[in-house]
Design an enzyme around this catalytic site. Sequence first.
Site, PDB file in Angstrom:
ATOM      1  N   ASN A   9       0.875  -1.173   0.000  1.00 13.60           N
ATOM      2  CA  ASN A   9       0.000   0.000   0.000  1.00 13.60           C
ATOM      3  C   ASN A   9       0.910   1.220   0.000  1.00 13.60           C
ATOM      4  O   ASN A   9       1.483   1.563   1.029  1.00 13.60           O
ATOM      5  CB  ASN A   9      -0.886  -0.059   1.250  1.00 13.60           C
ATOM      6  CG  ASN A   9      -1.748   1.179   1.409  1.00 13.60           C
ATOM      7  OD1 ASN A   9      -1.799   2.030   0.525  1.00 13.60           O
ATOM      8  ND2 ASN A   9      -2.420   1.283   2.546  1.00 13.60           N
ATOM      9  N   LYS A  11       0.174   4.260  -0.325  1.00 14.32           N
ATOM     10  CA  LYS A  11      -0.456   5.452   0.278  1.00 14.32           C
ATOM     11  C   LYS A  11      -0.167   6.690  -0.586  1.00 14.32           C
ATOM     12  O   LYS A  11      -0.138   6.578  -1.807  1.00 14.32           O
ATOM     13  CB  LYS A  11      -0.006   5.621   1.733  1.00 14.32           C
ATOM     14  CG  LYS A  11      -0.227   4.334   2.526  1.00 14.32           C
ATOM     15  CD  LYS A  11      -0.056   4.484   4.017  1.00 14.32           C
ATOM     16  CE  LYS A  11      -0.288   3.133   4.688  1.00 14.32           C
ATOM     17  NZ  LYS A  11      -0.214   3.211   6.147  1.00 14.32           N
ATOM     18  N   HIS A  97      -9.625   0.905   4.554  1.00 13.05           N
ATOM     19  CA  HIS A  97      -8.375   1.144   5.295  1.00 13.05           C
ATOM     20  C   HIS A  97      -8.644   2.105   6.452  1.00 13.05           C
ATOM     21  O   HIS A  97      -9.438   3.037   6.325  1.00 13.05           O
ATOM     22  CB  HIS A  97      -7.308   1.714   4.359  1.00 13.05           C
ATOM     23  CG  HIS A  97      -5.950   1.716   4.990  1.00 13.05           C
ATOM     24  ND1 HIS A  97      -5.561   2.696   5.882  1.00 13.05           N
ATOM     25  CD2 HIS A  97      -4.936   0.845   4.893  1.00 13.05           C
ATOM     26  CE1 HIS A  97      -4.324   2.415   6.297  1.00 13.05           C
ATOM     27  NE2 HIS A  97      -3.928   1.301   5.723  1.00 13.05           N
ATOM     28  N   GLU A  99      -7.051   4.521   7.593  1.00 13.43           N
ATOM     29  CA  GLU A  99      -6.818   5.943   7.301  1.00 13.43           C
ATOM     30  C   GLU A  99      -8.023   6.547   6.570  1.00 13.43           C
ATOM     31  O   GLU A  99      -8.358   7.722   6.762  1.00 13.43           O
ATOM     32  CB  GLU A  99      -5.516   6.106   6.499  1.00 13.43           C
ATOM     33  CG  GLU A  99      -4.304   5.887   7.401  1.00 13.43           C
ATOM     34  CD  GLU A  99      -3.074   5.334   6.702  1.00 13.43           C
ATOM     35  OE1 GLU A  99      -2.983   5.399   5.466  1.00 13.43           O
ATOM     36  OE2 GLU A  99      -2.182   4.813   7.415  1.00 13.43           O
ATOM     37  N   GLU A 169      -5.559  -5.119  10.276  1.00 16.69           N
ATOM     38  CA  GLU A 169      -4.562  -4.084  10.539  1.00 16.69           C
ATOM     39  C   GLU A 169      -4.910  -3.354  11.829  1.00 16.69           C
ATOM     40  O   GLU A 169      -5.716  -2.411  11.812  1.00 16.69           O
ATOM     41  CB  GLU A 169      -4.540  -3.083   9.381  1.00 16.69           C
ATOM     42  CG  GLU A 169      -4.169  -3.710   8.043  1.00 16.69           C
ATOM     43  CD  GLU A 169      -3.589  -2.672   7.094  1.00 16.69           C
ATOM     44  OE1 GLU A 169      -2.511  -2.919   6.568  1.00 16.69           O
ATOM     45  OE2 GLU A 169      -4.206  -1.609   6.910  1.00 16.69           O
ATOM     46  N   GLY A 175       2.205   2.124  10.797  1.00 19.65           N
ATOM     47  CA  GLY A 175       3.155   3.219  10.678  1.00 19.65           C
ATOM     48  C   GLY A 175       3.795   3.622  11.990  1.00 19.65           C
ATOM     49  O   GLY A 175       4.445   4.658  12.079  1.00 19.65           O
ATOM     50  N   SER A 215       3.216  -2.202  10.413  1.00 17.82           N
ATOM     51  CA  SER A 215       4.659  -2.280  10.661  1.00 17.82           C
ATOM     52  C   SER A 215       5.240  -3.661  10.352  1.00 17.82           C
ATOM     53  O   SER A 215       6.175  -4.114  11.015  1.00 17.82           O
ATOM     54  CB  SER A 215       4.990  -1.844  12.080  1.00 17.82           C
ATOM     55  OG  SER A 215       4.532  -0.512  12.297  1.00 17.82           O
TER      56      SER A 215
HETATM   57  P1  PGA Z   1       2.668   0.167   7.636  1.00 17.63           P
HETATM   58  O1  PGA Z   1       1.210   0.352   6.960  1.00 17.63           O
HETATM   59  O2  PGA Z   1       3.227  -1.114   7.077  1.00 17.63           O
HETATM   60  O3  PGA Z   1       3.450   1.379   7.200  1.00 17.63           O
HETATM   61  O4  PGA Z   1       2.458   0.090   9.101  1.00 17.63           O
HETATM   62  C1  PGA Z   1       0.373  -0.739   6.744  1.00 17.63           C
HETATM   63  C2  PGA Z   1      -0.911  -0.261   6.111  1.00 17.63           C
HETATM   64  O5  PGA Z   1      -1.423   0.778   6.518  1.00 17.63           O
HETATM   65  O6  PGA Z   1      -1.456  -0.927   5.205  1.00 17.63           O
END
Ligand code: PGA
Length: 252
Positions: A9, A11, A97, A99, A169, A175, A215
Site C-alpha cells: 500500500n 499510500k 483502510h 486511514e 490491521e 506506521g 509495521s
Molecule cells: P505500515 O502500513 O506497514 O506502514 O504500518 C500498513 C498499512 O497501513 O497498510
Amino acid sequence: MRKHIVAGNWKLNKNLAEAQDLARSLTSLLADQPAPNVTVIVGPPAVLLHPVVEATSGGPVQVAAQNCSEHKSGAYTGETAASMIQSVGAGYVILGHSERRQYYGETNATVADKIDRAFEFGLQVIFCCGETLEERKAERHFEVVKTQLIEALGHLSNTDIARVVVAYEPVWAIGTGETASPAQAQEMHAHLRSELAAQFNQDIANATSILYGGSCKAANAQELFACPDIDGGLIGGASLNANDFHAIIQSF
Ligand code: PGA
C-alpha cells in the site's frame, strides 16, 4: 490451500518516475528470484495506476487501487470509480483502510457500498479491518472487528465473498513501528476466520486469505507468516523500497 498474498500500500507516496522505477525494480527482482506461490500486489495512488500497470505488464505483479467511490459515475468531484480502475487494468481495490475511516469519514456502510461497486466492475477486494489502541485496551478488539466484518461483508453472496481478501490491521500498529506479536495476530486471525465461518460457512472461511498489516517488514514477516491463520501481509512503509518489499515476499 489458501493463497499467499503480499500486497503493498503505497499510500500518498511516489511521483510518476518513482512509481515506474519501483514497479520495474520489483518486477526485475521477481524475475531473478521468483515467488511462484505468492500473489504480489502493489497499490499506487489512483493517478499512477495506469503507468504502474504498464510498468509491471508481462510480469507477476498485480495492481490495486487504494480506494474507489461508492458511486458508479456522476457529479462527485475528485472521486475515482471502480469502472475507471478496471479500465486501466488494475485488478484489485483496497477498501476500508483505517486511514480512510479516520480521515475521510468512511463507515462500514460506505465500505459495503464500495465493495458492491468493486464487484460490479470485476475488481477483487482487499478489505481492511482492525481495532484502535483504546478499543484493544478496553478489550473490545474481537467485538470491533466482528462488527466491521458483519456490517461491511455480511450482505455478500458466497460467490462474492470468495473474491474478498481480508486484511487485519490493528490501527495502533500502522506506521508506528509497533507490530502485533505473532501470538496477538494469530489470535485475531483465528477469530476472523471463525467469524467468516459463522457468517458464511467453514469452506469459505478456510479458503479466505487473511493478511496481517501494521509495521510488517522483512525482519518480522517470517515469524508472522509462519502462523497458521496468517496468509500474508498488507505492507505500507516497507513496500516503498523494492528490495525491502521483495524480502518480505520471500518470507514464507
Ligand atoms: P505500515 O502500513 O506497514 O506502514 O504500518 C500498513 C498499512 O497501513 O497498510
